[in-house]
Design an enzyme around this catalytic site. Structure first.
Site, mmCIF file in Angstrom:
data_model
loop_
_atom_site.group_PDB
_atom_site.id
_atom_site.type_symbol
_atom_site.label_atom_id
_atom_site.label_comp_id
_atom_site.label_asym_id
_atom_site.label_seq_id
_atom_site.Cartn_x
_atom_site.Cartn_y
_atom_site.Cartn_z
ATOM 1 N N LYS A 15 23.216 -34.626 34.093
ATOM 2 C CA LYS A 15 22.697 -36.650 32.965
ATOM 3 C C LYS A 15 23.653 -37.859 33.212
ATOM 4 O O LYS A 15 25.228 -37.439 33.824
ATOM 5 C CB LYS A 15 22.439 -36.043 31.782
ATOM 6 C CG LYS A 15 23.883 -35.918 30.952
ATOM 7 C CD LYS A 15 25.388 -36.864 30.700
ATOM 8 C CE LYS A 15 26.326 -36.474 29.680
ATOM 9 N NZ LYS A 15 27.301 -37.788 29.598
ATOM 10 N N ASP A 143 26.568 -32.616 23.419
ATOM 11 C CA ASP A 143 25.825 -33.498 24.390
ATOM 12 C C ASP A 143 24.750 -32.556 24.062
ATOM 13 O O ASP A 143 23.622 -32.479 25.295
ATOM 14 C CB ASP A 143 26.102 -33.249 25.966
ATOM 15 C CG ASP A 143 26.333 -34.538 25.802
ATOM 16 O OD1 ASP A 143 26.171 -35.804 25.362
ATOM 17 O OD2 ASP A 143 28.025 -34.508 26.988
#
Length: 301
Positions: A15, A143
């Site tokens: 990401k 995350d």
């Protein structure tokens, strides 16, 4: 607990943070965040196989990575098996093909953990709901919930676990540069000086829109000033990407990876990415990646 399959292969996407605002420090030691995250097609690959021999066996293509209980992949498997089996009675073999740089601001470890949770849930016939998987993800790290969810791009709040889906940036190509050194996330946050007690949300207005499109003008990273102060390479990488024609360049997460955003053109070869990558490699080393926005979770959990 019935088993629906024995073996599965999983892609764990990297990401990038297109916006990362640190709002305040929480009483639990975490920081309250608002961030815009996008999954990419740069992926680690995990092979997960259930066995008749109890216990978790983890191996990795990167010999520098630990394969013991302090590895987030191991902890994710252990957490899932304890949830569905009580004291772990099943066995699982995991092989991790590592393609995402480690400690690079790209969420590789969190993505691997999220993929394992989803993969084991699929092998077991989906005994856990997505909400339950998200709860397990929160226990592993800030995350991880993003990688448990099927969203390709989100605005996230809290510690990154309160998510609102937005449009994936499919009209752009991303050039990522990692200079090959590790940056400690803890060190970056410990050295971040929050100048205001109550910073306002920058992305709130998009939560209620019918479209989830976010403009690149919102790109910003509060952590960049900390990492840049110690590592001048961050600014140098950004400037080089801009010189090559990137619309925007930004550090992802706590660093040290920097990415440039290049709009897609009518003809794919209008951007000479081979030349761009070559110039970056000569200056910063061979960890240069050309990536696109993720086209969806695979397999879905």
């Amino acid at each position: 607990m019935s088993i629906s399959a024995k073996k599965i292969q999983l892609r764990a996407p990297a990401k990038i943070n297109l916006c990362l605002s640190v709002l305040k420090r929480r009483e639990d030691g975490y920081h309250e965040l608002e961030t815009w995250m996008q999954k990419l097609d740069l992926c680690d690959v995990l092979t997960v196989e259930l066995t008749d021999c109890p216990g978790i066996s983890l191996s990795c293509s990167d010999p520098d990575l630990t394969a013991g209980e302090d590895n987030l992949v191991f902890r994710a498997a252990e957490l899932f098996l304890n949830e569905v089996d009580g004291p772990v009675s099943a066995g699982v073999n995991i092989f991790l093909e590592k393609n995402i740089p480690v400690a690079a601001g790209l969420g590789g470890g969190s993505s691997d953990a999220g993929a394992v949770l989803k993969g084991l849930n699929r092998l077991y016939g989906r005994p856990l709901t997505e909400d339950k998987l998200l709860q397990l993800g929160r226990r592993l790290g800030a995350d991880v919930p993003f990688f448990v969810a099927d969203y390709d791009a989100v605005i996230a709040r809290g510690i990154g676990d309160i998510m609102y889906p937005v449009d994936s940036l499919v009209d752009y190509i991303f050039v990522l540069v990692n200079p090959g050194f590790f940056v400690s996330t803890r060190w970056v946050f410990d050295n971040l000086f929050l100048t205001t007690a109550d910073k306002k949300y920058k992305l709130s207005c998009f939560q209620k829109r019918k479209t989830g499109f976010l403009p690149l003008d919102l790109m910003h990273n509060d952590l960049e000033k900390v990492t840049c102060a110690r590592y001048s390479e961050i600014d140098s990488m950004k400037q080089m990407l801009l010189n090559f024609g990137a619309s925007k360049a930004l550090m992802s997460g706590s660093g040290a990876t920097v990415f440039g955003v290049f709009p897609r053109k009518e003809k794919p070869d209008e951007w000479d990415f081979e030349r761009i990558a070559g110039g970056l490699i000569r200056t910063f080393g061979d960890k240069v990646y050309i990536a696109k926005a993720s086209a969806g979770a695979w397999p879905s959990g």
